[in-house]
Design a protein around this motif. Structure first.
Motif, short mmCIF file in Angstrom:
data_model
loop_
_atom_site.label_atom_id
_atom_site.label_comp_id
_atom_site.label_asym_id
_atom_site.label_seq_id
_atom_site.Cartn_x
_atom_site.Cartn_y
_atom_site.Cartn_z
N ARG A 1 -25.70 -21.22 -73.18
CA ARG A 1 -25.04 -19.91 -72.93
C ARG A 1 -25.58 -19.11 -72.10
O ARG A 1 -26.92 -19.04 -72.14
CB ARG A 1 -24.93 -19.43 -74.34
N LEU A 2 -25.02 -18.00 -71.60
CA LEU A 2 -25.88 -17.08 -70.76
C LEU A 2 -25.72 -15.66 -71.54
O LEU A 2 -25.22 -15.45 -72.70
CB LEU A 2 -24.83 -16.64 -69.53
N PRO A 3 -26.70 -14.84 -71.26
CA PRO A 3 -26.78 -13.43 -72.07
C PRO A 3 -25.51 -12.84 -72.05
O PRO A 3 -24.84 -12.86 -71.09
CB PRO A 3 -27.86 -12.76 -71.02
N GLU A 4 -25.21 -12.17 -73.06
CA GLU A 4 -23.95 -11.47 -73.21
C GLU A 4 -24.27 -10.01 -72.29
O GLU A 4 -25.29 -9.68 -72.16
CB GLU A 4 -23.82 -10.74 -74.65
N PRO A 5 -22.92 -9.74 -71.92
CA PRO A 5 -22.94 -8.46 -71.19
C PRO A 5 -23.61 -7.46 -72.04
O PRO A 5 -23.35 -7.18 -73.29
CB PRO A 5 -21.30 -8.18 -70.88
N ARG A 6 -24.42 -6.50 -71.47
CA ARG A 6 -25.20 -5.61 -72.26
C ARG A 6 -24.18 -4.33 -72.19
O ARG A 6 -23.94 -3.55 -71.22
CB ARG A 6 -26.33 -5.10 -71.34
#
Lengths: 281, 281, 281
Positions: free
Chosen positions: C168-173
């Motif tokens: 998974r990639l980091p979630e949008p902040r």
């Protein structure tokens, strides 16, 4: 002679770019004249007028094409007396016909397909009498491809010409010596990977190992730049430059998530020399 | 009123570019809503917001299109009160319907297709209530085109509007005088060819021969640049500039394997004057 | 487990660009291996190696796709030990399968499609033994997608892996505080529109009105630039910057027929803070 049972695709390769409607008109004419054909864009971004870049792109692409007709238009001589041709190929796998100007753009792909079986010269056609003869892709090549795709015999398209005398381009340059491999830069891709004309077996023939140095030979007057390169199985390269076997089974100089072409300051057509790295270098 | 028997293509022309997914979403929505339709990209690289460039591109393209529905989206006014329209055309050949904003982007193509037969106003649609009304290509135009392609009657799409009162753009400018032809630069293509609004017959009407001079009229303050041009049947031009009949049957200024636009330092919308070359010049 | 009855499309999203033949080869292989499939290009112009930009593009696109198989290739790790995967999704609407590297490029789209139902690891394939393993799009991903499209069961493609442990990639902040909304810049499009991770409801939660100021938070050392922005329902913005609900139901900073990104001097990944405008500012 192979026939085309209304199956397969019409493949398009041009230097028309995507910013104008040129490529779109080719697609529309193909769909109009060959209803039911898949129209597959190989690319329209060959550098303008660069026949050799188009021929090399088609060579890289043609092993992966299914049945159909290839149209390749990189054609600075449009409107002059250069010939327009349609060619059937000897091998039954892949595309059966190639269509384009007789300026060499088809030559490397034809080699891969077993050579030209039969070739015909396509007559000049204009969209309307009052329009210029400057868009043969629209007026000659794609309509001819659509007829071939539809099953029209090749001989119905124009008079035969000698398939052994089609225009050829210079072969990619490779020189193998003991301890040195010289190779032409064939292609710099979007990622900056630098494809050489040489193949992995040429490295062995030259007696080269995995710790290498690369020298650009284009400017004999200026001091040669020597860069270190390491053989690598992937783009995950330890040093500045990797030398890997690419997806076309040629050698490519690469950088991890970066442009080898920028590091080397190299252009298509340049020649590089590869040697074993010296301890002192 | 022409009907659409689920044949033909959905043609797409936009200023969305290819770098984002905008054009891809249009293609996907077309395939989803009109299964079986050929989706043909004319181009997505119209200069952003340049409605006239889009209208001229569509004019050049539409004579070469087979049956189907054209969607043209160059639409700086999306989300405002500009109307979204679908139009059927008078001529049975080529595309039967054109869909897009009522800002003139369809006007020149409609002229070529015999004019608008019937026009309707498309209601505003949003993908979801919480989404903005900024992507009518996806939410309004392509879904409407897919319905027309599928045989839904035009009148089912929205209320009629007067097809004689659709927004028009200024006509391309051409002035023919004795010994001088003034013409607007309509289009500069990828290769740097400079298409003029004038046609070959305008040269004859102005009494002009084959040895010409070209003057850019945009900067009255600065001294006019005079360039020599020679009429030529192809891109193989002897001098710096050739004047040829192009594939759209208009006049174009060209250079052999080079950019006439760069030599002339000209832009779309500029006006050039063409006169016979004087001996002393 | 959903099956694929030889219908629908094969959707392609890559960072391969359009200047080389990479994307064209994918199209050709798809048509060759899955005759009858629609091949739909989402885009090939994801910034090279930018996995997150590809994942966000796919997230924006996937709600609009019909049935079929998605191939997403933004794959700087090709040729290394990163896994190649094919995944079936839980929701029956839209595409049934997603294929690509297990580097996160599929993660946001999978979320929208209800999550991964089953995942398998695709074995390494080379075009020929002597060719490099650098073009998995051609050799692994599209051929696998074609098999899925043709009805081959997912389990025939490779051994299962845990669908809950895909990369998974980091979630949008997004950070919502009283009087301040901080949001990551997710996407700058061709027109210079600046899409933020925040949604319109976040503005309400932060107690923000329609007269706003925007501050770029990236350079804490340098004095912060404060720009005024006004909420707007369309691109027709009165002042320098508008804040509107975009077609993906996120907030976007926009300018009328101009680039908000240029005005803000902002890049994807930057963070902006939005506050109510002070009278004195």
């Amino acid at each position: 002679l192979p026939s085309s049972p209304k199956e397969g695709s019409i493949f398009l390769l041009t230097d028309f770019g995507n910013s104008d409607e040129f490529a779109g008109v080719l697609r529309a004419v193909a769909v109009r004249d060959a209803p039911g054909a898949n129209v597959v864009d190989i690319s329209h971004e060959v550098r303008p007028f660069d026949v050799r870049a188009g021929a090399l792109m088609l060579e890289r692409t043609v092993p992966h094409l299914g049945p159909g007709v290839v149209v390749a238009v990189v054609d600075p001589g449009v409107g002059t007396d250069r010939r327009a041709i349609a060619v059937s190929v000897r091998e039954a796998k892949g595309p059966r016909f190639l269509v384009g100007p007789d300026n060499g753009v088809l030559c490397f792909a034809l080699d891969l397909l077993g050579g030209a079986h039969t070739a015909v010269v396509l007559p000049e056609v204009r969209w309307r009498p009052e329009a210029g003869a400057t868009f043969d892709g629209r007026d000659v090549f794609v309509p001819s491809a659509a007829r071939l795709w539809s099953g029209v015999p090749l001989d119905d398209l124009g008079p035969r010409c000698d398939p052994g005398r089609l225009v050829r381009l210079p072969e990619p340059r490779v020189e193998v010596a003991s301890g040195e491999l010289k190779a032409e830069v064939l292609w710099i891709d979007r990622f900056g990977n630098v494809q050489l004309a040489a193949r992995p077996s040429d490295l062995d023939s030259a007696g080269l190992g995995s710790q290498l140095q690369v020298c650009l030979l284009n400017s004999p007057a200026s001091p040669a730049t020597l860069l270190e390169a390491t053989r690598s199985p992937s783009f995950a390269v330890a040093g500045a430059l990797g030398l890997m076997t690419d997806s076309n089974a040629r050698l490519s100089l690469v950088r991890q998530e970066g442009s080898a072409a920028t590091v080397l300051d190299v252009r298509e057509g340049d020649v590089v020399a590869i040697r074993n790295r010296r301890e002192s270098s």
